[in-house]
Design a protein around this motif. Structure first.
Motif, short mmCIF file in Angstrom:
data_model
loop_
_atom_site.label_atom_id
_atom_site.label_comp_id
_atom_site.label_asym_id
_atom_site.label_seq_id
_atom_site.Cartn_x
_atom_site.Cartn_y
_atom_site.Cartn_z
N ILE A 187 -5.60 -11.98 23.05
CA ILE A 187 -6.33 -10.82 22.49
C ILE A 187 -5.62 -9.32 22.20
CG2 ILE A 187 -8.35 -9.40 23.02
CD1 ILE A 187 -9.22 -11.86 24.57
N PRO A 188 -4.84 -8.83 23.24
CA PRO A 188 -4.07 -7.41 22.76
C PRO A 188 -3.18 -7.90 21.91
CG PRO A 188 -3.57 -8.09 24.90
CD PRO A 188 -4.69 -9.24 24.55
N VAL A 189 -2.55 -8.82 21.61
CA VAL A 189 -1.43 -9.22 20.74
C VAL A 189 -2.19 -9.12 19.44
CG1 VAL A 189 -0.04 -11.13 19.92
CG2 VAL A 189 -0.07 -10.53 22.17
N VAL A 190 -3.37 -9.73 19.32
CA VAL A 190 -3.80 -9.58 17.91
C VAL A 190 -4.21 -8.45 17.40
CG1 VAL A 190 -6.05 -10.31 16.76
CG2 VAL A 190 -4.76 -11.97 17.97
N GLU A 191 -4.97 -7.41 18.44
CA GLU A 191 -5.05 -6.05 18.07
C GLU A 191 -3.82 -5.28 17.71
OE1 GLU A 191 -9.01 -5.79 21.09
OE2 GLU A 191 -7.11 -4.74 21.79
N LEU A 192 -2.86 -5.67 18.51
CA LEU A 192 -1.43 -4.75 18.13
C LEU A 192 -1.14 -5.25 16.86
CD1 LEU A 192 0.24 -5.12 21.79
CD2 LEU A 192 -0.53 -2.82 20.39
N PHE A 193 -1.04 -6.36 16.29
CA PHE A 193 -0.56 -6.74 15.12
C PHE A 193 -1.42 -6.51 13.95
CE2 PHE A 193 2.36 -9.88 16.91
CZ PHE A 193 3.61 -9.78 16.36
N ALA A 194 -2.82 -6.10 14.30
CA ALA A 194 -3.64 -5.65 13.40
C ALA A 194 -3.46 -4.22 12.86
CB ALA A 194 -5.19 -5.92 13.92
N ALA A 195 -2.76 -3.41 13.73
CA ALA A 195 -2.60 -2.12 13.30
C ALA A 195 -1.50 -1.84 12.37
CB ALA A 195 -2.12 -1.28 14.66
N ARG A 196 -1.56 -0.84 11.39
CA ARG A 196 -0.89 -0.52 10.32
C ARG A 196 0.58 -0.46 10.62
NH1 ARG A 196 -2.65 -1.91 5.47
NH2 ARG A 196 -4.97 -1.73 5.02
N GLY A 197 0.81 0.30 11.54
CA GLY A 197 2.21 0.58 11.78
C GLY A 197 2.84 -0.25 12.56
N SER A 198 2.29 -1.31 13.30
CA SER A 198 2.89 -2.24 14.26
C SER A 198 4.24 -2.80 13.69
CB SER A 198 2.09 -3.13 14.99
OG SER A 198 0.79 -2.25 15.57
N LEU A 199 4.16 -3.47 12.57
CA LEU A 199 5.31 -4.27 11.96
C LEU A 199 6.50 -3.28 11.80
CD1 LEU A 199 5.81 -6.89 11.28
CD2 LEU A 199 5.30 -6.61 8.93
N ASN A 200 6.30 -2.16 11.26
CA ASN A 200 7.17 -1.24 10.97
C ASN A 200 7.99 -0.73 12.34
OD1 ASN A 200 6.81 -1.39 8.18
ND2 ASN A 200 5.72 0.43 8.26
N ASP A 201 7.22 -0.72 13.26
CA ASP A 201 7.81 -0.21 14.57
C ASP A 201 8.36 -1.51 15.41
OD1 ASP A 201 7.77 1.70 16.86
OD2 ASP A 201 6.64 0.06 18.09
N VAL A 202 8.24 -2.48 14.97
CA VAL A 202 8.76 -3.69 15.56
C VAL A 202 10.16 -3.83 14.61
CG1 VAL A 202 8.87 -6.47 15.63
CG2 VAL A 202 6.90 -5.02 16.36
N LEU A 203 10.27 -3.74 13.64
CA LEU A 203 11.27 -4.02 12.58
C LEU A 203 12.04 -2.78 12.63
CD1 LEU A 203 9.71 -5.51 9.54
CD2 LEU A 203 10.99 -6.71 11.16
N GLY A 204 11.66 -1.73 12.93
CA GLY A 204 12.43 -0.30 13.16
C GLY A 204 12.92 0.18 11.85
N GLU A 205 12.04 0.05 10.86
CA GLU A 205 12.22 0.60 9.52
C GLU A 205 10.76 0.43 8.77
OE1 GLU A 205 14.32 -2.11 6.72
OE2 GLU A 205 14.27 -3.57 8.02
N GLU A 206 10.83 1.33 7.61
CA GLU A 206 9.61 1.38 6.91
C GLU A 206 9.59 0.33 5.73
OE1 GLU A 206 5.86 3.06 6.08
OE2 GLU A 206 7.21 3.65 7.65
N MET A 207 8.79 -0.80 5.61
CA MET A 207 8.63 -1.71 4.84
C MET A 207 7.62 -1.64 3.55
SD MET A 207 9.51 -5.13 6.35
CE MET A 207 10.28 -5.69 5.09
N ASP A 208 7.82 -1.93 2.38
CA ASP A 208 6.93 -1.88 1.50
C ASP A 208 5.66 -3.30 1.79
OD1 ASP A 208 7.82 -4.56 0.38
OD2 ASP A 208 9.13 -3.16 -0.88
N LEU A 209 4.51 -3.07 1.07
CA LEU A 209 3.67 -4.19 1.47
C LEU A 209 4.27 -5.26 1.14
CD1 LEU A 209 0.63 -4.79 2.15
CD2 LEU A 209 0.08 -4.46 -0.18
N GLY A 210 4.92 -5.60 0.26
CA GLY A 210 5.47 -7.23 -0.24
C GLY A 210 6.24 -7.73 0.81
N GLY A 211 7.24 -6.63 1.40
CA GLY A 211 8.17 -7.26 2.46
C GLY A 211 7.31 -7.46 3.83
N ALA A 212 6.52 -6.66 3.93
CA ALA A 212 5.46 -6.67 5.35
C ALA A 212 4.68 -8.08 5.08
CB ALA A 212 4.70 -5.60 5.54
#
Length: 573
Positions: free
Chosen positions: A256-281
């Motif tokens: 449940i919290p994993v789903v909520e965390l991945f739903a946030a827009r900035g989560s993936l960039n925070d995990v990767l440590g870089e700003e990604m464009d929408l296509g890469g994400a």
């Protein structure tokens, strides 16, 4: 108003929707009726005359309508209860999936400010105290819930607001008191399995384990750190499930919290440590949600392999859990978000239109392959059709062509666009852009005056024709482009007197035959007037006994030429 037992009252409406207004009262019925008729003639929407009779015993008036004229007001439809019962009546109801989604939406700004998710709010006493103390935040939530419910059901707004306020007060009080009682155990990687086992038969195991789990995330604002913490516990429980499958409830709660965390827009960039464009994400999310299908396609398509690198670290851990069918809801919500992003106005590759077309093609391959049924495939096709519509807009075409160095490169990019369009209307629009470029004088001038050899230019036109045919454009659109390319090829051949040079050249008859046949088959030159002329020359040469004898004596050469002869229509298939 008269104090006698009987009198008459006149009411009017200025508009059909306005309320009744008392205009006069009189003991004379004729006087009131006459006034009503005058008001109706003067423009009032409706009038009503009532007879008021006083009951001496009760001291109350009873009313009877004696006149009702004018525009009738449409009867209001009765308020109906919602078709689905979504009303929360107890604090426990706030922990349902639908309620958590509403909490996330209604408290989005507050949750973002605190750096937490709805799951954490519902399971951490300190956050409940903070929200309760804010006052205005809860009041806004109550209003947002009560107003639409009042409109939908017809219930009094203030009653609904009191009910929602009471419910939130009870939920906050319960959570705060449970925290003070020490209901939520301390959870660590060392005692995780022991806690799960101890809570297995607890009547509120999800609530208690959720509180313990939320406490491990306290003090952390970064999604990457929270996801790593949750992954540690998920990995421990997952390794235990083969021997104890009945403990899967704990893994489902972690999801449940994993789903909520991945739903946030900035989560993936925070995990990767870089700003990604929408296509890469979206490529990473696609690999995460449909890793098995992506891996299969990557083995056959180098482009997919290049754009979807293997996942590692935290993302790799969740990828493995999804592959093992441990987190089905996470996979579903990622797929749902992919569909939402496809329909959003955001560019996939804001500064790279060619890359945007490429990544859209790869996403289409992978998402379609991962679809569970035909209905989902249809939804995906519709979403890609919506996205393709953005790629045939004037702004995108301008962006696509602005860095092209030659008209031939412009045509090449538009053919690439046609090859990757989804939807008949989008293909037609892309073909129109291509037709404009190919029909322009500058394209013809470039192809006829280029420094490349005539053979190179003819080959380029033939390859363009082949790609246009493979793009499966609407008949008339593709035919017009094909015809234009064929005409330009014929003009190039005429400029350099190509066929005459071949006939007078010093090549052997077999070499001449092979060269002309490649023109006739559309391999070395585009189909059109030139290919027809080459075909006529090939037919003449085939009547030469010496050539036919030579072909028969060299079966290897004949086998090589046979496909071209069939393509040129000089040999039956």
């Amino acid at each position: 108003m008269s104090h006698r037992p009987v009198h008459y009252e006149l009411f009017s409406r200025r508009t059909p929707q306005s309320s009744w207004v008392l205009e006069m009262a009189s003991e004379s019925r004729d006087q009131v009726v006459a006034a009503a008729d005058e008001m109706l003639k003067s423009g009032r929407a409706a009038v009503r005359v009532t007879k008021e009779m006083l009951d001496p015993d009760s001291g109350e008036y009873s009313s009877v309508t004696v006149l009702d004229k004018g525009v009738a007001v449409a009867a209001k439809k009765p308020k109906l209860a919602p078709t689905t019962d979504t009303v929360c009546t107890s604090p426990q109801d706030l922990y349902s999936a639908l309620a958590r989604e509403k909490v996330s939406r209604l408290l989005e700004d507050w949750l973002k400010l605190q750096g937490v998710t709805a799951f954490e709010l519902l399971h951490r006493p300190d956050l409940a105290e903070r929200l309760e103390a804010s006052g205005s935040e809860l009041l806004h939530v109550v209003q947002k819930l009560a107003v639409p419910e009042s409109h939908e059901t017809g219930q009094a707004l203030h009653d609904l607001m009191r009910r929602w306020s009471s419910l939130f007060d009870k939920a906050c009080t319960r959570l705060i008191q449970d925290g003070r009682k020490g209901l939520f155990p301390e959870l660590t990687p060392e005692n995780c399995l022991e806690v799960v086992d101890r809570l297995h038969d607890h009547p509120e195991r999800a609530y208690v384990f959720g509180g313990a789990l939320a406490a491990t995330l306290k003090g952390q604002r970064r999604p990457s750190v929270k996801l790593e913490t949750l992954l540690i516990h998920a990995g421990l429980i997952n390794a235990w499930l083969d021997a104890h499958p009945e403990r899967e409830w704990a893994l489902q709660l972690i999801e449940i919290p994993v789903v909520e965390l991945f739903a946030a827009r900035g989560s993936l960039n925070d995990v990767l440590g870089e700003e990604m464009d929408l296509g890469g994400a979206m490529m990473i999310m696609t690999r995460l949600a449909a890793g098995r299908e992506v891996d299969l396609i990557a083995r056959a398509d180098a482009r997919v392999a290049r754009l979807t690198p293997p996942l590692s670290g935290v993302l790799g851990g969740y990828h493995d859990l999804i592959l093992n069918s441990r987190l089905p809801h996470l996979s579903y919500h990622i797929s749902k978000r992919l569909m939402q992003e496809l329909k959003s106005p955001r560019r996939l590759r804001p500064n790279d239109p060619m890359g945007e077309i490429e990544i859209l093609r790869v996403l289409a391959l992978c998402m379609t392959a991962a679809a569970r049924d035909e209905s989902q495939k249809d939804d995906i096709t519709e979403a890609f059709s919506d996205r393709s519509r953005k790629l045939v807009s004037a702004d995108f075409i301008t962006n696509l062509l602005e860095t092209a160095e030659t008209p031939a490169e412009e045509a090449d990019r538009l053919i690439w666009l046609c090859e990757n369009m989804v939807g008949a209307a989008n293909k037609r629009q892309a073909a129109r852009w291509l037709s404009q470029i190919v029909a322009a004088d500058k394209f013809e001038r470039h192809m006829r005056e280029s420094q490349q050899s005539a053979a190179q230019r003819l080959l380029s036109l033939a390859q363009m024709q082949g790609r246009v045919a493979a793009a499966a454009l609407i008949d008339q659109d593709g035919e017009e482009v094909t015809r234009r390319l064929g005409l330009i090829g014929s003009q190039i051949a005429t400029d350099v007197k190509l066929l005459a040079h071949i006939q007078r050249g010093g090549a052997s008859p077999m070499q001449k035959f092979s060269m002309l046949l490649s023109f006739a088959a559309g391999q070395s030159a585009p189909f059109g007037p030139l290919s027809e002329q080459a075909k006529a020359e090939v037919m003449k040469m085939m009547r030469d006994p010496a050539l036919r004898s030579g072909l028969s004596a060299q079966p290897q050469i004949l086998a090589t030429l046979r496909p071209m002869m069939q393509a040129a229509g000089v040999l039956a298939a």
